[in-house]
Design an enzyme around this catalytic site. Structure first.
Site, PDB file in Angstrom:
ATOM      1  N   ARG A 170      20.797  64.602 -15.378  1.00 48.84           N
ATOM      2  CA  ARG A 170      19.781  64.388 -14.355  1.00 48.84           C
ATOM      3  C   ARG A 170      19.001  63.110 -14.659  1.00 48.84           C
ATOM      4  O   ARG A 170      18.661  62.826 -15.814  1.00 48.84           O
ATOM      5  CB  ARG A 170      18.812  65.577 -14.302  1.00 48.84           C
ATOM      6  CG  ARG A 170      19.397  66.840 -13.687  1.00 48.84           C
ATOM      7  CD  ARG A 170      19.612  66.672 -12.192  1.00 48.84           C
ATOM      8  NE  ARG A 170      20.119  67.876 -11.548  1.00 48.84           N
ATOM      9  CZ  ARG A 170      21.395  68.098 -11.262  1.00 48.84           C
ATOM     10  NH1 ARG A 170      22.314  67.198 -11.598  1.00 48.84           N
ATOM     11  NH2 ARG A 170      21.765  69.196 -10.627  1.00 48.84           N
ATOM     12  N   GLU A 228      17.476  59.039  -6.182  1.00 51.77           N
ATOM     13  CA  GLU A 228      18.821  59.248  -5.631  1.00 51.77           C
ATOM     14  C   GLU A 228      18.729  59.711  -4.192  1.00 51.77           C
ATOM     15  O   GLU A 228      17.876  60.550  -3.873  1.00 51.77           O
ATOM     16  CB  GLU A 228      19.572  60.293  -6.460  1.00 51.77           C
ATOM     17  CG  GLU A 228      19.865  59.861  -7.878  1.00 51.77           C
ATOM     18  CD  GLU A 228      20.730  60.868  -8.633  1.00 51.77           C
ATOM     19  OE1 GLU A 228      21.174  61.856  -8.009  1.00 51.77           O
ATOM     20  OE2 GLU A 228      20.945  60.679  -9.842  1.00 51.77           O
ATOM     21  N   HIS A 243      26.404  59.288  -9.228  1.00 50.55           N
ATOM     22  CA  HIS A 243      26.274  60.746  -9.388  1.00 50.55           C
ATOM     23  C   HIS A 243      27.515  61.468  -8.855  1.00 50.55           C
ATOM     24  O   HIS A 243      27.447  62.277  -7.923  1.00 50.55           O
ATOM     25  CB  HIS A 243      25.019  61.260  -8.684  1.00 50.55           C
ATOM     26  CG  HIS A 243      24.497  62.513  -9.321  1.00 50.55           C
ATOM     27  ND1 HIS A 243      23.165  62.846  -9.344  1.00 50.55           N
ATOM     28  CD2 HIS A 243      25.125  63.534  -9.966  1.00 50.55           C
ATOM     29  CE1 HIS A 243      22.993  63.996  -9.973  1.00 50.55           C
ATOM     30  NE2 HIS A 243      24.185  64.437 -10.356  1.00 50.55           N
TER      31      HIS A 243
END
Length: 319
Positions: free
Chosen positions: A239, A268, A286
């Site tokens: 994360r 993000e 990601h």
């Protein structure tokens, strides 16, 4: 028999959608845009269950405005920091996730990030693509060798353990920090440290595999970067909140940390535009679990949880 009505907030794998449409009355967001707070609130009155992704945020404020129809949120993700679990529990809503099935895919990506960061993947690719590769010398693009190096892992959950197992294939000396020591048969011969600070001192490579919580936000800050050995490489496939990005750029600019491999960011989607000025940051958007096999498995795991719930059973992955 009336089928439960389910909202699928994003475009999941074809196999997942086919199974969902077979078994449920399904509304699918084919536009594949993140669900807004207003859409989520409205959905609580229209659907018996929701399969959201990490892009949908079930905050306490949102959940407080729910109607009484919604009974289960079956996440298409392992991470649940987008859900206020207590608020959902207080409304009597079950929450599930999809553990186990994405561990290997994410660990593979972490290995890619580690190798790419260590061996100048960004600069090397740029030089070849731009036509600037016009010479060679023994001093050209000398990187950091992974084989036999000391690896520190923060968080030895499913992904951390999968990464440790793969690192053993590179003969790495694995050290880890976890809330508690693992049984020997799960630790892959790794050395346990009872504090992050103890681990950092031996981590020539550091890989983060812990969840984002209030306690782990900015886990890697200026003080902790300074504890790493000179020339260390840091990897984050967990994360974005785990890293103080300003502190990371400072330690990279100072040359204390040699490189970073990142699949997640504080912002993000989008990432950190300032990172583009660093050839020693190897970045991906990601995509840790983005393999066809894993996406199918995640979708099926979410549906398994729905199936159990609507059959009157407690879903296996209830949080």
């Amino acid at each position: 028999m009336i089928k439960p009505r389910i909202w699928i907030t994003r475009r999941l794998s074809d196999a997942t959608l086919e199974r969902a449409q077979r078994d449920y009355d399904v509304v699918i967001n084919y536009e594949d845009t993140p669900g807004t707070a207003d859409q989520i609130i409205a959905a609580s009155a229209e659907f018996d269950g929701i399969i959201p992704c990490h892009s949908e945020h079930f905050t306490a404020e949102v959940v407080a405005q729910f109607s009484d129809r919604l009974k289960i949120v079956a996440n298409h993700s392992v991470g649940i920091d987008h859900c206020d679990l207590q608020a959902l529990k207080d409304r009597g809503i079950f929450v599930t996730n999809t553990p186990d099935v994405l561990s290997d895919a994410t660990a593979e990506l972490a290995m890619l990030l580690m190798l790419g960061a260590a061996r100048h993947a960004v600069a090397g690719d740029r030089i070849v693509r731009s036509g600037a590769w016009d010479s060679w010398s023994p001093a050209f693009m000398v990187g950091k060798q992974v084989t036999g190096a000391r690896l520190g892992i923060i968080g030895m959950g499913r992904v951390g353990r999968a990464f440790a197992a793969k690192a053993r294939g590179f003969d790495m000396e694995v050290h880890y920090y976890n809330r508690s020591a693992l049984p020997e048969d799960q630790a892959y011969g790794s050395t346990y440290h009872d504090s992050v600070e103890s681990l950092l001192g031996v981590a020539d490579f550091l890989s983060l595999h812990c969840p984002a919580t209030a306690e782990t936000t900015n886990l890697m800050n200026a003080e902790r970067f300074a504890l790493l050995p000179q020339g260390a490489v840091i990897v984050n496939s967990a994360r974005g909140a785990l890293i103080d990005e300003t502190a990371l750029m400072a330690t990279l600019s100072a040359g204390h940390v040699a490189a970073a491999g990142l699949d997640c960011f504080q912002n993000e989607p989008g990432g950190n535009p300032a990172f583009s000025g660093y050839d020693n940051i190897f970045m991906l958007p990601h995509i840790g679990s983005a393999t066809k096999q894993t996406r199918d498995a995640m979708g099926f795991r979410a549906l398994d949880n729905l199936d159990a719930f609507f059959a009157g059973q407690t879903p296996y992955d209830t949080l």
